[in-house]
Design a protein around this motif. Structure first.
Motif, PDB file in Angstrom:
ATOM      1  N   VAL A   1     -48.973   4.240  20.646  1.00  0.00           N
ATOM      2  CA  VAL A   1     -48.028   5.362  20.663  1.00  0.00           C
ATOM      3  C   VAL A   1     -47.730   5.778  22.100  1.00  0.00           C
ATOM      4  N   GLY A   2     -47.916   4.839  23.043  1.00  0.00           N
ATOM      5  CA  GLY A   2     -47.696   5.179  24.440  1.00  0.00           C
ATOM      6  C   GLY A   2     -48.829   6.054  24.953  1.00  0.00           C
ATOM      7  N   GLN A   3     -48.470   7.099  25.724  1.00  0.00           N
ATOM      8  CA  GLN A   3     -49.472   7.978  26.320  1.00  0.00           C
ATOM      9  C   GLN A   3     -49.902   9.013  25.275  1.00  0.00           C
ATOM     10  N   GLY A   4     -50.766   8.595  24.365  1.00  0.00           N
ATOM     11  CA  GLY A   4     -51.239   9.466  23.301  1.00  0.00           C
ATOM     12  C   GLY A   4     -52.237   8.734  22.434  1.00  0.00           C
ATOM     13  N   ASP A   5     -52.709   9.409  21.387  1.00  0.00           N
ATOM     14  CA  ASP A   5     -53.676   8.833  20.454  1.00  0.00           C
ATOM     15  C   ASP A   5     -53.132   8.876  19.039  1.00  0.00           C
ATOM     16  N   ALA A   6     -53.391   7.822  18.264  1.00  0.00           N
ATOM     17  CA  ALA A   6     -53.128   7.796  16.821  1.00  0.00           C
ATOM     18  C   ALA A   6     -54.006   6.709  16.226  1.00  0.00           C
ATOM     19  N   ILE A   7     -54.956   7.100  15.380  1.00  0.00           N
ATOM     20  CA  ILE A   7     -55.921   6.153  14.804  1.00  0.00           C
ATOM     21  C   ILE A   7     -55.857   6.243  13.286  1.00  0.00           C
ATOM     22  N   LEU A   8     -55.569   5.124  12.652  1.00  0.00           N
ATOM     23  CA  LEU A   8     -55.480   5.048  11.194  1.00  0.00           C
ATOM     24  C   LEU A   8     -56.761   4.437  10.637  1.00  0.00           C
ATOM     25  N   ILE A   9     -57.329   5.087   9.622  1.00  0.00           N
ATOM     26  CA  ILE A   9     -58.534   4.603   8.945  1.00  0.00           C
ATOM     27  C   ILE A   9     -58.162   4.269   7.510  1.00  0.00           C
ATOM     28  N   VAL A  10     -58.390   3.016   7.092  1.00  0.00           N
ATOM     29  CA  VAL A  10     -58.106   2.587   5.724  1.00  0.00           C
ATOM     30  C   VAL A  10     -59.406   2.092   5.108  1.00  0.00           C
ATOM     31  N   THR A  11     -59.851   2.722   4.017  1.00  0.00           N
ATOM     32  CA  THR A  11     -61.129   2.406   3.386  1.00  0.00           C
ATOM     33  C   THR A  11     -60.995   1.178   2.475  1.00  0.00           C
ATOM     34  N   PRO A  12     -62.124   0.653   1.976  1.00  0.00           N
ATOM     35  CA  PRO A  12     -62.068  -0.563   1.140  1.00  0.00           C
ATOM     36  C   PRO A  12     -61.152  -0.470  -0.074  1.00  0.00           C
ATOM     37  N   HIS A  13     -60.984   0.721  -0.645  1.00  0.00           N
ATOM     38  CA  HIS A  13     -60.101   0.873  -1.810  1.00  0.00           C
ATOM     39  C   HIS A  13     -58.787   1.566  -1.459  1.00  0.00           C
ATOM     40  N   GLY A  14     -58.426   1.556  -0.188  1.00  0.00           N
ATOM     41  CA  GLY A  14     -57.098   2.025   0.202  1.00  0.00           C
ATOM     42  C   GLY A  14     -56.961   3.499   0.452  1.00  0.00           C
ATOM     43  N   ARG A  15     -58.062   4.270   0.500  1.00  0.00           N
ATOM     44  CA  ARG A  15     -57.965   5.682   0.893  1.00  0.00           C
ATOM     45  C   ARG A  15     -57.706   5.737   2.391  1.00  0.00           C
ATOM     46  N   THR A  16     -56.987   6.756   2.837  1.00  0.00           N
ATOM     47  CA  THR A  16     -56.524   6.752   4.228  1.00  0.00           C
ATOM     48  C   THR A  16     -56.749   8.081   4.931  1.00  0.00           C
ATOM     49  N   ALA A  17     -57.012   7.984   6.226  1.00  0.00           N
ATOM     50  CA  ALA A  17     -57.077   9.158   7.100  1.00  0.00           C
ATOM     51  C   ALA A  17     -56.441   8.774   8.424  1.00  0.00           C
ATOM     52  N   LEU A  18     -55.727   9.719   9.025  1.00  0.00           N
ATOM     53  CA  LEU A  18     -55.091   9.504  10.321  1.00  0.00           C
ATOM     54  C   LEU A  18     -55.637  10.529  11.301  1.00  0.00           C
ATOM     55  N   VAL A  19     -56.203  10.048  12.403  1.00  0.00           N
ATOM     56  CA  VAL A  19     -56.729  10.922  13.441  1.00  0.00           C
ATOM     57  C   VAL A  19     -55.738  10.945  14.596  1.00  0.00           C
ATOM     58  N   ASP A  20     -55.114  12.092  14.803  1.00  0.00           N
ATOM     59  CA  ASP A  20     -54.089  12.303  15.834  1.00  0.00           C
ATOM     60  C   ASP A  20     -52.820  11.502  15.523  1.00  0.00           C
ATOM     61  N   THR A  21     -51.726  11.917  16.176  1.00  0.00           N
ATOM     62  CA  THR A  21     -50.416  11.385  15.771  1.00  0.00           C
ATOM     63  C   THR A  21     -49.531  10.949  16.932  1.00  0.00           C
TER      64      THR A  21
END
Length: 794
Positions: free
Chosen positions: A543-563
């Motif tokens: 995302v250029g000068q920034g943070d965005a981390i996507l977490i995808v679990t074994p059964h497809g549940r999701t969390a996004l840390v920063d955007t």
């Protein structure tokens, strides 16, 4: 061999050669030898009237495609891009009509294309001759400042940077168009960075045309609302500047976005109008088609001669020639010949999204329309025709739409019947208004008023259609292999029968039970595959000068840390334009959790755009004063559920534990919460034997607070504050002992991140370093025991 087959095969082989050359690396001398051998073989077989000459010619075009690609990407040793990352003074000639963007009453951005001629780097003693083009963006702070003009000689001072894009899969390559124009580097600066050396003494038709176009746009703004004027400007000349974002969203949702740029539909309308007048006035076919050709050429010039306009104009001219020669069956040849000619001239066009969409849609109409009409023969003609056009065009580009947009508009069939005819009248009246306004401005203004009324009606219809529930559906990205399977099945359904395969109708009629069983088996395989547990994946998005981390679990549940988020005067929404396409590319159509480490723009600026585009079940916010970015998130619709973060907070998803190791606002000095990056929350993602420590913008003070809590080791460390020297201290590294370190930073950022001191500390401990500014998106996969990593740029 029929001409159709030869031209189609040559075009396909040439495109395949370009594509293979982009994927692999070949030695140029070997390619030249192969081309010479094929050329000799083809010449001998053609001279002997051999039927095998077809394959020799096809192979020759394939190798030619590879050679053209290598020629297109080869950069000269004296190119200006060789000075990337160096501060220098570059002298050259302005090679374009400068693009002016008014930021407010005083400030404006001016974008130049500078044909570089001389350069003197900061530490060099003498000026050196160079080649290539430089894209220069200058901010002027004075309303009366006069930018340089086309043909002027100027000197610009600043840091030379390579062209750079967001390197994520499925992302539209924003550097492709500049590269095709010969632009290999860029530079940013202020008004004082540009020095005029000499003005151009020559007349420029491009500048005269741009002045005429600006005058026309000014005339539009005088007689209609600003948004209507921006829409009509887009319809007539191309470009989305000034159009309300909701309008673009509605046009995209209804499949009518092509109306807002000059395309084949516009050229077809122009040609159709001239032919209609010719028939009524009995001009004769030669005169009518000659006038149509002349008007198409003038319209293309008026619209700026951009590659999409040139492509559409060429197709229109070839179609007119086919009509004149009474060779309508040469349409496939015209399509393939136009594509081949453009690829020979600019091989990198193959990777351009507008090229892929326009030729894919046109190919769908050429090869699928007639049979599609036959399939819909039971429908009323007024309904079957528009639906067949829409379906044939959409089928031709479905894999491209899936790769870039992951969205198919179901309502587009209705929109093409209800809205498109009105939109076509906007185009016709708009063009007529332009011609009349040039001669009699008062009468032209009246025509523009009628255009404004029609535009309002079009916007109302598109808004209503876009609001229809389930008006669009998600479609997954299928890649090269999936695209090949798709087009093979499509060709089979539309009459291609290799190896004497039966058609779909015959299969259902003669083997109904076997066909039904096969279909059910395939459905079951897909369901099982989707339900079967997969490894945990953690994506560090570029995302250029920034943070965005996507977490995808074994059964497809999701969390996004920063955007992520952009800084400065720009309406570019990182969340909507970069993060959401990335999520959809990987099949993520909703988030279980959106977690913000803190509210700074480069971490939370994209949050509102994401929440406005996809479903977000819950948002975890730090306990701090809400920044402007967080306030925008809280005002999105539908409203999001907010959960305050605290130290020790845990989320369990499919065996993956997301824990807040340290929350914002819990350690204070003199009763006041500290401000700055050290207040960033710290998040740990654990799965089996591995863990990821996500530190946001944590600096030395925050790291010391973590050390006081006996921070646990981790496998992957997301380096704090984009690799700043004030983060990632020796005591902290000694405590967390990571195997991998990820630095999320923007290429050429003004802060100099990552700092060399941080890199040295990581390297001294033999920690494997990954950087989004160099490797693009970085994806870690873990089954709880093993860990693998993949990068977008290898």
């Amino acid at each position: 061999m029929a001409l159709n087959h030869i031209v189609l095969a040559a075009c396909a082989a040439f495109a395949a050669g370009i594509w293979l050359a982009e994927l692999t690396s070949w030695h140029l001398p070997l390619l030249i030898i192969l081309v010479i051998l094929l050329l000799i073989t083809a010449a001998r077989r053609i001279a002997g009237n051999s039927e095998q000459s077809f394959w020799s010619i096809t192979g020759l075009f394939f190798m030619a495609g590879m050679l053209c690609y290598y020629q297109a990407v080869t950069i000269r040793s004296d190119d200006i891009s060789q000075y990337a990352d160096k501060t220098a003074v570059v002298e050259g000639t302005i090679d374009n009509v400068p693009e002016v963007i008014q930021l407010d009453e005083q400030k404006k951005l001016v974008r130049y294309i500078l044909k570089a001629e001389k350069v003197k780097s900061e530490k060099a003693e003498q000026t050196v001759m160079v080649s290539g083009k430089l894209r220069v963006t200058i901010q002027y702070k004075r309303a009366k400042a006069n930018p340089a003009a086309l043909g002027d000689k100027v000197a610009v001072n600043g840091k030379v940077l390579n062209l750079h894009r967001y390197n994520n899969p499925g992302q539209i390559d924003l550097t492709a168009a500049p590269k095709r124009q010969g632009i290999t580097a860029r530079m940013n600066g202020q008004e004082e960075s540009v020095r005029l050396l000499a003005t151009s003494p020559n007349y420029s038709w491009q500048a005269a045309l741009a002045k005429w176009r600006d005058g026309m746009i000014t005339g539009l703004k005088k007689v209609m609302p600003a948004n209507d004027a921006a829409i009509l400007t887009a319809v007539l000349f191309g470009g989305y500047r000034g159009i309300d974002k909701s309008v673009i969203t509605d046009f995209t949702a209804t499949g009518l976005i092509h109306i807002l740029s000059v395309s084949g539909a516009h050229i077809a309308l122009v040609a159709g109008m001239i032919r209609w007048f010719g028939k009524r006035l009995r001009w004769g076919p030669v005169l009518t088609l000659s006038l149509a050709a002349l008007v198409i050429i003038l319209y293309a010039c008026m619209s700026g001669l951009t590659p999409p306009v040139i492509r559409s104009a060429l197709m229109g001219l070839i179609s007119l020639l086919a009509v004149l020669l009474e060779r309508d069956n040469y349409t496939p040849v015209a399509l393939a010949g136009t594509a081949l000619g453009m690829l020979i001239y600019q091989p990198l066009l193959l990777f351009d999204i507008s090229f892929q969409l326009s030729f894919g849609a046109t190919a769908g109409l050429v090869f699928l329309y007639q049979r599609t009409t036959g399939y819909l023969s039971q429908w009323p003609s007024w309904l079957a025709g528009p639906c067949a056009v829409t379906l044939a065009a959409q089928l031709g580009v479905m894999p491209v739409i899936a790769w870039y947009f992951n969205n198919f508009s179901l309502i587009s069939f209705v929109a093409n019947i209800v809205v498109l005819p009105v939109a076509e009248w906007v185009i016709i009246l708009g063009l007529a208004g332009v011609i009349i306004y040039t001669v009699v401005p008062v009468v032209g203004s009246i025509v523009f008023v009628f255009c404004s009324l029609l535009i309002g009606f079009v916007m109302m219809l598109t808004s209503l259609l876009a609001a229809v529930p389930y008006s669009s559906v998600y479609i997954p990205s299928v890649g090269i292999a999936g695209s090949a399977i798709y087009y093979s099945l499509l060709a089979w359904m539309y009459g291609w029968r290799p190896f004497h395969l039966p058609g779909p109708g015959k299969m259902i009629k003669e083997w109904p039970y076997a066909t039904a069983f096969t279909v059910m088996l395939l459905i079951c395989v897909i369901i099982v595959y989707n339900c079967y547990p997969k490894p945990l994946t953690v994506h560090f998005i570029d995302v250029g000068q920034g943070d965005a981390i996507l977490i995808v679990t074994p059964h497809g549940r999701t969390a996004l840390v920063d955007t992520g988020g952009t800084m400065g005067d720009t309406d570019f929404d990182i969340g909507e334009r970069v993060v959401v396409p990335y999520l959809k590319h990987y099949g993520v159509t909703g988030l279980d959790y959106l977690i913000l480490t803190h509210g700074h723009q480069d971490h939370a600026g994209g949050a509102a755009g994401i929440a406005g585009s996809i479903r977000v079940a819950a948002v975890l916010l730090p306990q701090e004063e809400h920044s402007q970015a967080v306030q925008a998130l809280l005002h999105t619709k539908p409203a999001v559920a907010v959960i305050p973060t605290y130290t020790g907070q845990k989320i369990r998803l499919d065996g993956v534990i997301i824990r807040i190791d340290q929350a914002v606002g819990e350690h204070t000095e003199n009763g006041h919460a500290p401000r700055g990056n050290e207040v960033s929350s710290v998040i740990r993602v654990s799965y089996g034997e591995h863990s990821f420590l996500l530190t946001g913008d944590l600096e030395a003070q925050g790291e010391a607070a973590l050390l006081a809590k006996n921070v646990a080791p981790c496998t992957v460390l997301k380096v704090g504050h984009h690799g700043s020297r004030t983060s990632t201290t020796e005591p902290f590294l000694q405590a967390v002992t990571p195997e991998f370190a990820v630095i999320s930073a923007g290429y050429g950022n003004r802060f100099g991140h990552p700092h060399s001191e941080t890199i040295q500390r990581l390297a001294a401990r033999k920690i494997e370093i990954y950087r989004t500014d160099r490797q693009g998106a970085i994806v870690f996969c873990s089954d709880g025991k093993t860990m693998t990593v993949d990068t977008y740029i290898k």
